[in-house]
Design a protein around this motif. Structure first.
Motif, PDB file in Angstrom:
ATOM      1  N   GLY A 154       2.966  11.535  37.571  1.00 43.32           N
ATOM      2  CA  GLY A 154       2.362  10.906  38.856  1.00 43.32           C
ATOM      3  C   GLY A 154       3.290   9.585  39.290  1.00 43.32           C
ATOM      4  N   PRO A 155       3.583   8.999  38.382  1.00 41.24           N
ATOM      5  CA  PRO A 155       4.508   7.653  38.611  1.00 41.24           C
ATOM      6  C   PRO A 155       5.901   8.046  39.109  1.00 41.24           C
ATOM      7  CG  PRO A 155       3.251   7.039  36.508  1.00 41.24           C
ATOM      8  CD  PRO A 155       3.092   8.560  37.070  1.00 41.24           C
ATOM      9  N   LEU A 156       6.363   9.197  38.623  1.00 40.24           N
ATOM     10  CA  LEU A 156       7.844   9.524  39.326  1.00 40.24           C
ATOM     11  C   LEU A 156       7.691  10.090  40.558  1.00 40.24           C
ATOM     12  CD1 LEU A 156      10.757  10.063  39.052  1.00 40.24           C
ATOM     13  CD2 LEU A 156      10.252  12.358  38.087  1.00 40.24           C
ATOM     14  N   CYS A 157       6.498  10.915  41.073  1.00 36.96           N
ATOM     15  CA  CYS A 157       6.073  11.103  42.137  1.00 36.96           C
ATOM     16  C   CYS A 157       6.077   9.851  43.396  1.00 36.96           C
ATOM     17  CB  CYS A 157       4.981  11.996  42.345  1.00 36.96           C
ATOM     18  SG  CYS A 157       4.173  12.277  43.860  1.00 36.96           S
ATOM     19  N   ALA A 158       5.473   8.890  42.778  1.00 34.85           N
ATOM     20  CA  ALA A 158       5.167   7.613  43.440  1.00 34.85           C
ATOM     21  C   ALA A 158       6.537   6.895  43.798  1.00 34.85           C
ATOM     22  CB  ALA A 158       4.062   6.650  42.971  1.00 34.85           C
ATOM     23  N   ARG A 159       7.289   6.721  42.879  1.00 35.28           N
ATOM     24  CA  ARG A 159       8.552   6.278  42.767  1.00 35.28           C
ATOM     25  C   ARG A 159       9.448   6.862  44.009  1.00 35.28           C
ATOM     26  NH1 ARG A 159      13.995   6.161  41.574  1.00 35.28           N
ATOM     27  NH2 ARG A 159      14.838   4.171  40.685  1.00 35.28           N
ATOM     28  N   LEU A 160       9.631   8.239  43.866  1.00 34.96           N
ATOM     29  CA  LEU A 160      10.376   9.046  45.128  1.00 34.96           C
ATOM     30  C   LEU A 160       9.828   8.614  46.314  1.00 34.96           C
ATOM     31  CD1 LEU A 160      10.868  12.257  43.013  1.00 34.96           C
ATOM     32  CD2 LEU A 160      12.567  10.445  43.500  1.00 34.96           C
ATOM     33  N   LEU A 161       8.418   8.746  46.349  1.00 42.68           N
ATOM     34  CA  LEU A 161       7.761   8.651  47.765  1.00 42.68           C
ATOM     35  C   LEU A 161       8.096   7.029  48.240  1.00 42.68           C
ATOM     36  CD1 LEU A 161       4.604  10.646  47.178  1.00 42.68           C
ATOM     37  CD2 LEU A 161       6.554  11.115  48.879  1.00 42.68           C
ATOM     38  N   GLY A 162       8.099   6.234  47.135  1.00 36.51           N
ATOM     39  CA  GLY A 162       8.271   4.637  47.459  1.00 36.51           C
ATOM     40  C   GLY A 162       9.856   4.625  47.980  1.00 36.51           C
ATOM     41  N   ALA A 163      10.729   5.204  47.513  1.00 37.68           N
ATOM     42  CA  ALA A 163      11.884   5.386  47.937  1.00 37.68           C
ATOM     43  C   ALA A 163      12.369   5.661  49.280  1.00 37.68           C
ATOM     44  CB  ALA A 163      13.015   5.923  46.957  1.00 37.68           C
ATOM     45  N   VAL A 290       9.455  17.249  35.668  1.00 39.00           N
ATOM     46  CA  VAL A 290       9.711  18.194  36.429  1.00 39.00           C
ATOM     47  C   VAL A 290       8.576  18.221  37.352  1.00 39.00           C
ATOM     48  CG1 VAL A 290       9.453  20.964  36.450  1.00 39.00           C
ATOM     49  CG2 VAL A 290      10.908  19.809  34.774  1.00 39.00           C
ATOM     50  N   THR A 291       7.272  18.191  37.056  1.00 40.77           N
ATOM     51  CA  THR A 291       6.157  18.071  37.849  1.00 40.77           C
ATOM     52  C   THR A 291       6.103  16.939  38.956  1.00 40.77           C
ATOM     53  OG1 THR A 291       4.934  18.992  36.153  1.00 40.77           O
ATOM     54  CG2 THR A 291       3.518  17.697  37.910  1.00 40.77           C
ATOM     55  N   GLY A 292       6.545  15.713  38.315  1.00 42.63           N
ATOM     56  CA  GLY A 292       6.931  14.683  39.180  1.00 42.63           C
ATOM     57  C   GLY A 292       7.848  14.972  40.587  1.00 42.63           C
ATOM     58  N   ALA A 316       1.972  23.000  33.540  1.00 44.70           N
ATOM     59  CA  ALA A 316       2.409  24.174  32.986  1.00 44.70           C
ATOM     60  C   ALA A 316       2.867  25.076  33.896  1.00 44.70           C
ATOM     61  CB  ALA A 316       1.141  24.714  32.086  1.00 44.70           C
ATOM     62  N   ALA A 317       2.545  25.045  35.166  1.00 45.88           N
ATOM     63  CA  ALA A 317       2.930  26.026  36.260  1.00 45.88           C
ATOM     64  C   ALA A 317       4.325  25.638  36.681  1.00 45.88           C
ATOM     65  CB  ALA A 317       2.044  26.284  36.915  1.00 45.88           C
ATOM     66  N   CYS A 318       4.392  24.334  36.858  1.00 44.85           N
ATOM     67  CA  CYS A 318       5.677  23.706  37.263  1.00 44.85           C
ATOM     68  C   CYS A 318       6.683  24.119  36.189  1.00 44.85           C
ATOM     69  CB  CYS A 318       5.649  22.323  37.445  1.00 44.85           C
ATOM     70  SG  CYS A 318       4.830  21.629  38.748  1.00 44.85           S
ATOM     71  N   ALA A 319       6.482  23.993  34.871  1.00 46.68           N
ATOM     72  CA  ALA A 319       7.414  24.345  33.897  1.00 46.68           C
ATOM     73  C   ALA A 319       7.840  25.751  33.927  1.00 46.68           C
ATOM     74  CB  ALA A 319       6.743  23.928  32.696  1.00 46.68           C
ATOM     75  N   ALA A 320       6.856  26.563  34.252  1.00 45.12           N
ATOM     76  CA  ALA A 320       6.931  28.035  34.162  1.00 45.12           C
ATOM     77  C   ALA A 320       7.801  28.414  35.254  1.00 45.12           C
ATOM     78  CB  ALA A 320       5.566  28.692  34.111  1.00 45.12           C
ATOM     79  N   ALA A 321       7.714  27.871  36.515  1.00 46.47           N
ATOM     80  CA  ALA A 321       8.626  28.064  37.609  1.00 46.47           C
ATOM     81  C   ALA A 321       9.919  27.926  37.315  1.00 46.47           C
ATOM     82  CB  ALA A 321       8.102  27.079  38.691  1.00 46.47           C
ATOM     83  N   LEU A 322      10.358  26.968  36.196  1.00 51.60           N
ATOM     84  CA  LEU A 322      11.873  26.985  35.807  1.00 51.60           C
ATOM     85  C   LEU A 322      12.223  28.171  35.146  1.00 51.60           C
ATOM     86  CD1 LEU A 322      11.468  24.160  37.211  1.00 51.60           C
ATOM     87  CD2 LEU A 322      12.822  23.455  35.061  1.00 51.60           C
ATOM     88  N   THR A 323      11.008  28.372  34.071  1.00 54.92           N
ATOM     89  CA  THR A 323      11.382  29.512  32.912  1.00 54.92           C
ATOM     90  C   THR A 323      11.478  30.811  34.013  1.00 54.92           C
ATOM     91  OG1 THR A 323      10.162  28.151  31.534  1.00 54.92           O
ATOM     92  CG2 THR A 323      10.864  30.568  31.056  1.00 54.92           C
ATOM     93  N   ASP A 324      10.565  31.232  34.894  1.00 51.42           N
ATOM     94  CA  ASP A 324      10.601  32.461  35.416  1.00 51.42           C
ATOM     95  C   ASP A 324      11.753  32.745  36.333  1.00 51.42           C
ATOM     96  OD1 ASP A 324       7.991  32.826  34.310  1.00 51.42           O
ATOM     97  OD2 ASP A 324       6.844  32.173  36.035  1.00 51.42           O
ATOM     98  N   SER A 325      12.292  31.941  36.516  1.00 52.92           N
ATOM     99  CA  SER A 325      13.564  32.121  37.426  1.00 52.92           C
ATOM    100  C   SER A 325      14.729  32.565  36.838  1.00 52.92           C
ATOM    101  CB  SER A 325      14.153  30.743  38.222  1.00 52.92           C
ATOM    102  OG  SER A 325      14.459  30.045  36.860  1.00 52.92           O
ATOM    103  N   ARG A 326      14.669  32.566  35.450  1.00 53.47           N
ATOM    104  CA  ARG A 326      15.953  33.170  34.426  1.00 53.47           C
ATOM    105  C   ARG A 326      15.793  34.518  34.412  1.00 53.47           C
ATOM    106  NH1 ARG A 326      17.411  30.255  29.431  1.00 53.47           N
ATOM    107  NH2 ARG A 326      19.550  30.751  29.915  1.00 53.47           N
TER     108      ARG A 326
END
Length: 326
Positions: A154-163, A290-292, A316-326
């Motif tokens: 969540g804080p990483l998401c906030a950091r990017l939106l703050g930028a 990854v989720t952020g 978990a689904a955000c992590a899976a999105a990277l795995t499922d692409s391989r």
């Protein structure tokens, strides 16, 4: 050990899309690896870089058990007993006689974050959006974003939106400050630099007052926890056009299972392989950053599209999105 880079194609695409919406570039190497560098964390193996999460071999695969808190460590004898172990047997031994799903389920029953390897693959989309209010398109610049989340995603998401020009208000409880404060001070400053900080008595009604003034809310709590404070996502969205509510959980708002970055990554199958072909941890709690990034893009896209949405992100689904692409 297998490198992280082959998994990053989908995350790069999300980062580029965020930049297209906001003009803000996403520094993925820092987003993913800065915490480990600043803290001097070792390369992970069967034990996570942070040292709390363990990959246990089971009768039919592997499971991650995250002993991140003192209560988790205290619950280990009970976990061993639930797995049919005796006396002072170590969890590794008891786990070898059980199915991975059972190891994870018994641990979760005790309040320990745990997951069977790959159990979240193909189960849901990383982001689910539900319409809850009227639309009013706008960008993040100038908006007031109230961040109740902690640690990293969540804080990483906030950091990017703050930028991207949003005004970020970080809210903490007087009795339960952000656990990230116990980690690297430099990393905490990197996440929260330039953000307003409020430390509130959550029993006073003050959090609901802060939410009433927000354009966007970021939180990583079970819905019932916020409802007890008089905070309701549905009422927030219905009260004013264009608002966005972001909910980050381990497995989605309809799941009570808890998760941290390392075990959520294992649930998504976001692991490497050792020389024997068995799973090892990749990076440092990768499901968190990854989720952020996924979350920041989801909020920016929702705002530009008019908002009025409740966005539910599953780590978990955000992590899976990277795995499922391989």
């Amino acid at each position: 050990m297998e490198p992280v880079e082959p998994f990053l194609g989908p995350l790069h695409d999300v980062a580029v899309a965020f930049t297209g919406l906001t003009g803000v570039p996403v520094d993925l190497p820092n987003a993913l690896f800065l915490r480990a560098r600043l803290a001097g964390l070792p390369l992970p193996g069967r034990v996570s870089a942070g040292g709390s999460c363990h990959l246990l071999e089971t009768a039919d695969g592997w499971a991650a058990v995250n002993l991140a808190r003192p209560d988790d460590l205290a619950a280990v004898p009970a976990l061993v007993a639930l797995l049919g172990g005796a006396g002072m047997e170590e969890p590794h031994g008891a786990a070898r006689r059980a199915a991975a799903a059972d190891v994870a389920a018994h641990a979760q029953l005790l309040g320990i974050a745990a997951a069977a390897h790959g159990s979240a693959r193909g189960t849901r989309a990383p982001v689910r959006a539900e319409r809850g209010g009227a639309a009013s398109p706008r960008g993040p610049a100038g908006l007031r974003i109230v961040d109740f989340s902690a640690l990293w995603a969540g804080p990483l998401c906030a950091r990017l939106l703050g930028a991207a020009g949003a005004r970020i208000v970080k809210v903490e409880s007087t009795t339960r400050p952000d656990g990230a404060r116990r980690g690297s001070p430099a990393f905490y400053r990197w996440l929260h630099d330039g953000h307003e900080s409020l430390v509130l008595d959550f029993a006073s009604g003050a959090p609901a007052e802060v939410v009433a003034e927000a354009d966007v809310v970021i939180e990583a709590s079970r819905p019932r926890a916020l409802r007890r404070l008089g905070i309701h996502a549905e009422e927030f969205l219905a009260a004013r056009p264009g608002r966005v509510w972001l909910s980050i959980t381990g497995y989605g708002r309809d799941e009570d299972r808890i998760a941290f970055g390392d075990d959520a990554a294992v649930a998504g199958g976001l692991t490497g392989l050792d020389r024997a072909g068995d799973p090892v941890f990749l990076g440092d709690a990768l499901a968190d950053p990854v989720t952020g990034v996924f979350a920041a893009h989801a909020v920016a896209r929702s705002l530009v599209g008019g908002g009025g949405e409740l966005l539910s992100l599953s780590m978990a689904a955000c992590a899976a999105a990277l795995t499922d692409s391989r």
